[in-house]
Design an enzyme around this catalytic site. Structure first.
Site, PDB file in Angstrom:
ATOM      1  N   HIS A  73      -3.147  -0.939   1.721  1.00 10.39           N
ATOM      2  CA  HIS A  73      -2.207   0.082   1.521  1.00 10.39           C
ATOM      3  C   HIS A  73      -1.070  -0.696   0.616  1.00 10.39           C
ATOM      4  O   HIS A  73      -1.096  -1.835   0.436  1.00 10.39           O
ATOM      5  CB  HIS A  73      -1.615   0.042   3.091  1.00 10.39           C
ATOM      6  CG  HIS A  73      -2.588   0.842   3.797  1.00 10.39           C
ATOM      7  ND1 HIS A  73      -2.048   2.036   4.249  1.00 10.39           N
ATOM      8  CD2 HIS A  73      -3.566   0.497   4.407  1.00 10.39           C
ATOM      9  CE1 HIS A  73      -3.252   2.494   5.260  1.00 10.39           C
ATOM     10  NE2 HIS A  73      -3.807   1.480   5.461  1.00 10.39           N
ATOM     11  N   PRO A  74      -0.438   0.125  -0.106  1.00  7.01           N
ATOM     12  CA  PRO A  74       0.559  -0.067  -0.978  1.00  7.01           C
ATOM     13  C   PRO A  74       1.840  -1.187  -0.208  1.00  7.01           C
ATOM     14  O   PRO A  74       2.195  -0.587   0.729  1.00  7.01           O
ATOM     15  CB  PRO A  74       1.436   0.994  -1.438  1.00  7.01           C
ATOM     16  CG  PRO A  74       1.000   2.176  -0.501  1.00  7.01           C
ATOM     17  CD  PRO A  74      -0.265   1.629   0.031  1.00  7.01           C
TER      18      PRO A  74
END
Length: 205
Positions: A73-74
């Site tokens: 995930h960012p």
């Protein structure tokens, strides 16, 4: 168990396959998910493996519940939730973040020939497992693993050599994984009976 085939992979029930290719004598275990990946000849994964964005060599042994190329995930943005990139699932007037998905696909994990990934192990994106490497069950591999090295733990660390460096180098040079199917059959009893050094002495030329 179905007979393995040089033409068609054996896909057990409930597999989810996306944009992936398979070499000869490949088997994909029940419930596994394989996306944007390539399996070399004779490689297999057992039940419920989850493999994405991976190039897998020949004769790779991938145990049940292992994960290769686990997506990230960012973390540099204000949120790390799906709504950032799977936006069309939440709003009619928003589209998915194509650049984010392209970046994920670009982070390819490379699994060498004659490797063994233990049950429940995880190989992170962009990691390379050298030929002959072994990953212990439950390990989380966050960095490259040298050829013929056994790693274990979270994060994974070198445990010991599977073969001494000189033997490992000779096995890589021999590249038995590129032998024709019939040649493998002729050498089968020696694969079974001989230690690596004796095998190399017999087949060095």
């Amino acid at each position: 168990m179905p007979r393995l085939s040089p033409e068609t992979p054996v896909l057990h029930p409930d597999c989810e396959i996306t944009d992936s290719t398979f070499g000869a004598y490949v088997e994909i275990g029940k419930g596994s998910r394989v996306a944007h990946s390539a399996f070399g000849d004779y490689s297999y994964c057992d039940r419920y493996a989850d493999i994405a964005n991976a190039q897998i060599g020949k004769f790779a042994n991938i145990a049940a519940f292992s994960r290769i190329g686990a997506t990230d995930h960012p973390l540099h943005t204000a949120a790390c939730h799906h709504f950032l990139y799977r936006s069309e699932d939440y709003w009619d007037d928003a589209s998915r973040d194509a650049d984010f998905f392209a970046y994920r696909k670009s982070r390819v994990a490379h699994i060498g020939h004659d490797t063994w990934i233990g049950a429940g192990a995880m190989i992170k994106p962009e990691v390379t497992l050298g030929h002959g490497a072994v990953v212990a069950a439950g390990a989380v591999v966050t960095k490259d693993v040298d050829p013929y090295t056994i790693v274990a733990g979270t994060p994974a660390k070198d445990l010991r050599a599977r073969q001494p460096r000189a033997i490992a180098d000779r096995l890589i040079a021999l590249a038995w994984w590129d032998w024709p199917h019939d040649a493998l059959r002729r050498a089968l009893e020696d694969f079974r009976a001989l230690r690596a050094e004796a095998f190399l002495e017999k087949y060095k030329g």
